[in-house]
Design an enzyme around this catalytic site. Structure first.
Site: not given
Length: 259
Positions: A192, A45, A47
């Site tokens: 990230r 999933r 973002d």
């Protein structure tokens, strides 16, 4: 399937969102071919603003349409920012998420004084020179199975922070610095957060050994800022050979090709 994440509010369908999600957009197109509601399950999933290169999705075929219909037909009902590349019947035991053995992400940083307008929304940007070799050397401490609490977002809902990184590399490709990372699974914002800390090494603000120290310390507040979403690509998913899924994937960007 592949998609430009900048057009969507992430993968997961959610009610009352002002911007469409990839899942909702895909399910609407699938439902038009099936002439009834279709629910999908994905491998990862992503973002908001994160791109999908070779996202794998499964669903139950309620009507027995042809493989061509699930590709060409569905694509006719999708915006240009989303494309289905192939379809294949799989055994009942297959699950896009739980059958996956590893996932691979790519993060792209444009490392120029002034960012090109042609790269906006496709890559991250750092105007100061980055030492890609130092970033690569520091990243090697991440390989193996570890507690990745130091790179886990506060909103992460995973049951535990243990993950295994199978491979990670950082290299310079012209004006771009590219990180490739493969793991059995990832925590929320893990890639990230890793990139944000590695950039501090690349800028000379921290030594190479700092990444290993962060990892051992398990304290997210001591790490670098979370890197922007626009440079992140879900590159590929690996499954057991018995499912016989196609291994080829579309290129991750106009300028860096595939994995």
């Amino acid at each position: 399937m592949s998609y430009h994440g900048g057009s969507f509010c992430g993968w997961q369908a959610q009610p009352h969102l002002p911007v469409a999600t990839v899942q909702a957009t895909l399910e609407q197109a699938l439902s038009k071919i099936a002439t009834c509601p279709v629910t999908t399950h994905c491998a990862g999933r992503t973002d908001t603003a994160v791109h999908g290169v070779a996202q794998i999705v499964h669903f139950d075929d309620p009507v027995g349409r042809s493989q061509k219909a699930w590709v060409m037909g569905v694509n006719r009902h999708l915006p240009a920012t989303v494309r289905v590349h192939w379809s294949k019947s799989v055994p009942e035991e297959f699950h896009a998420r739980f059958s996956a053995t590893s996932r691979r992400y790519r993060y792209i940083i444009s490392n120029t004084g002034i960012q090109s307008p042609h790269h906006v929304g496709l890559v991250s940007h750092c105007r100061k020179p980055l030492d890609a070799q130092a970033m690569h050397d520091a990243s090697q401490a991440l390989c193996g199975e570890h507690d990745f609490s130091a790179f886990r977002a506060a909103q992460c809902q995973a049951r535990h922070p243990i993950r295994e990184i199978l491979e990670v590399s950082v290299k310079r490709v012209g004006d771009f610095v590219v990180l490739d990372i493969e793991a059995n699974a990832f925590l929320y914002h893990m890639v990230r957060n890793l990139v944000g800390s590695l950039q501090m090494v690349g800028l000379g603000l921290r030594p190479c050994e700092w990444i290993a120290e962060l990892l051992a310390g398990k304290d997210r507040t001591l790490g670098g800022d979370t890197a922007g979403a626009e440079g992140l690509y879900l590159q590929s998913i690996t499954y057991p050979r018995r499912f016989e899924l196609p291994q080829n994937s579309p290129p991750s960007s106009l300028f860096l090709g595939g994995s």
